[in-house]
Scaffold this motif. Structure first.
Motif, short mmCIF file in Angstrom:
data_model
loop_
_atom_site.label_atom_id
_atom_site.label_comp_id
_atom_site.label_asym_id
_atom_site.label_seq_id
_atom_site.Cartn_x
_atom_site.Cartn_y
_atom_site.Cartn_z
N CYS A 12 15.17 12.12 74.95
CA CYS A 12 15.55 10.92 75.72
C CYS A 12 14.41 10.47 76.62
CB CYS A 12 16.79 11.21 76.57
SG CYS A 12 18.31 11.15 75.65
N PHE A 13 13.71 11.43 77.23
CA PHE A 13 12.60 11.06 78.11
C PHE A 13 11.43 10.51 77.31
CE2 PHE A 13 14.44 14.45 81.03
CZ PHE A 13 15.12 13.53 81.79
N VAL A 14 11.20 11.01 76.10
CA VAL A 14 10.13 10.50 75.25
C VAL A 14 10.47 9.09 74.75
CG1 VAL A 14 8.93 10.89 73.05
CG2 VAL A 14 9.32 12.79 74.59
N ALA A 15 11.75 8.78 74.64
CA ALA A 15 12.18 7.47 74.13
C ALA A 15 11.82 6.33 75.08
CB ALA A 15 13.68 7.49 73.88
N ILE A 16 11.35 6.66 76.27
CA ILE A 16 10.92 5.62 77.22
C ILE A 16 9.69 4.87 76.69
CG2 ILE A 16 10.00 5.26 79.55
CD1 ILE A 16 11.70 7.67 80.39
N PHE A 17 8.85 5.58 75.97
CA PHE A 17 7.61 4.97 75.46
C PHE A 17 7.91 4.11 74.24
CE2 PHE A 17 6.46 9.10 77.36
CZ PHE A 17 5.77 8.60 78.45
N ARG A 18 6.96 3.26 73.89
CA ARG A 18 7.10 2.40 72.72
C ARG A 18 6.80 3.24 71.47
NH1 ARG A 18 7.60 -2.87 71.95
NH2 ARG A 18 7.27 -3.33 74.14
N LEU A 19 7.81 3.43 70.65
CA LEU A 19 7.70 4.25 69.45
C LEU A 19 8.27 3.49 68.26
CD1 LEU A 19 8.91 7.56 71.09
CD2 LEU A 19 6.58 7.06 70.39
N PRO A 20 8.00 3.98 67.03
CA PRO A 20 8.56 3.30 65.85
C PRO A 20 10.09 3.41 65.80
CG PRO A 20 7.14 5.14 65.20
CD PRO A 20 7.12 5.06 66.68
N TYR A 68 23.22 -2.32 69.65
CA TYR A 68 21.88 -2.82 69.91
C TYR A 68 21.88 -3.59 71.22
CZ TYR A 68 21.11 -1.70 65.01
OH TYR A 68 21.01 -1.05 63.81
N LEU A 69 21.03 -3.18 72.16
CA LEU A 69 20.93 -3.90 73.42
C LEU A 69 19.72 -4.83 73.43
CD1 LEU A 69 21.92 -1.05 75.88
CD2 LEU A 69 23.35 -2.82 74.90
N TYR A 70 18.86 -4.72 72.42
CA TYR A 70 17.75 -5.63 72.13
C TYR A 70 16.64 -5.68 73.19
CZ TYR A 70 20.78 -7.25 68.42
OH TYR A 70 21.59 -7.30 67.32
N ARG A 71 16.81 -5.08 74.33
CA ARG A 71 15.77 -5.12 75.35
C ARG A 71 15.43 -3.70 75.75
NH1 ARG A 71 15.88 -9.52 79.59
NH2 ARG A 71 13.71 -9.43 79.02
N LYS A 72 14.16 -3.39 75.73
CA LYS A 72 13.69 -2.06 76.12
C LYS A 72 13.97 -1.80 77.60
CE LYS A 72 11.16 1.59 75.13
NZ LYS A 72 11.70 2.65 74.33
N SER A 73 13.96 -2.83 78.40
CA SER A 73 14.19 -2.67 79.83
C SER A 73 15.63 -2.22 80.13
CB SER A 73 13.88 -3.96 80.57
OG SER A 73 14.74 -4.99 80.13
N ILE A 76 15.68 1.85 78.86
CA ILE A 76 14.92 2.84 79.64
C ILE A 76 15.81 3.55 80.68
CG2 ILE A 76 13.05 3.11 81.33
CD1 ILE A 76 11.42 1.15 79.65
N PRO A 77 16.56 2.82 81.52
CA PRO A 77 17.43 3.55 82.47
C PRO A 77 18.52 4.37 81.78
CG PRO A 77 17.29 1.22 83.06
CD PRO A 77 16.58 1.39 81.77
N LEU A 78 19.04 3.84 80.67
CA LEU A 78 20.06 4.60 79.94
C LEU A 78 19.50 5.89 79.37
CD1 LEU A 78 21.93 1.71 78.09
CD2 LEU A 78 22.73 3.05 80.04
N ASP A 79 18.27 5.84 78.85
CA ASP A 79 17.64 7.05 78.33
C ASP A 79 17.37 8.06 79.45
OD1 ASP A 79 17.61 6.24 75.69
OD2 ASP A 79 15.66 5.27 75.84
N ILE A 80 16.92 7.59 80.60
CA ILE A 80 16.65 8.49 81.71
C ILE A 80 17.94 9.14 82.22
CG2 ILE A 80 15.88 8.58 84.12
CD1 ILE A 80 13.80 6.44 83.38
N ILE A 81 18.98 8.35 82.39
CA ILE A 81 20.26 8.90 82.86
C ILE A 81 20.83 9.89 81.85
CG2 ILE A 81 22.67 8.28 83.35
CD1 ILE A 81 21.56 5.66 84.56
N THR A 82 20.74 9.56 80.57
CA THR A 82 21.24 10.46 79.52
C THR A 82 20.45 11.76 79.51
OG1 THR A 82 21.90 8.55 78.21
CG2 THR A 82 21.74 10.65 77.06
#
Length: 133
Positions: A12-20, A68-73, A76-82
């Motif tokens: 989840c923390f790695v998912a913050i970055f731009r990845l494929p 799909y939430l379509y926005r990385k912004s 990011i908070p959802l990934d950090i909280i998870t």
């Protein structure tokens, strides 16, 4: 279980970055399995507040019907909280299952003691018939 939940948190923390996009598909599968595992244990230990939180995570990250939430912004908070929640569950002290203790009742004294129980191996059998007078 602790290493798997830690892996879920790190992913989840790695998912913050731009990845494929493939990484995010694998992330959905991994987080769904982790959320399902935590959900099962939360219900088993009767921790319903954690079960509701991880049910929401399971719905949000499910790979079958993806949301799909379509926005990385937004992600990011959802990934950090998870990730923080998975770390919290992984390193929090687990409640032990309550074992039902047998309540010992003191035996009441009886007037007549019970005869000793004889097993078939303790009975002496006389092969000869007794003489009758």
């Amino acid at each position: 279980m602790k290493p798997f939940l830690t892996l879920c948190a790190i992913c989840c923390f790695v998912a913050i970055f731009r990845l494929p996009i493939e990484y995010y598909t694998i992330l959905r599968i991994l987080i769904s399995m982790g959320a399902l595992l935590v959900l099962y244990n939360a219900v088993r230990f009767k921790q319903y507040y954690f079960s509701l939180i991880f049910l929401f995570i399971l719905i949000l990250f499910n790979p079958v019907f993806p949301i799909y939430l379509y926005r990385k912004s937004i992600w990011i908070p959802l990934d950090i909280i998870t990730g923080i929640l998975f770390l919290l569950i992984a390193f929090a002290e687990k409640p032990e299952e309550k074992k039902e203790e047998a309540i010992e009742t003191p035996e009441e004294p009886t007037i007549y003691p019970a005869p000793p129980r004889l097993h078939s191996r303790d009975v002496i059998i006389n092969p000869k018939k007794p003489r009758e007078n």
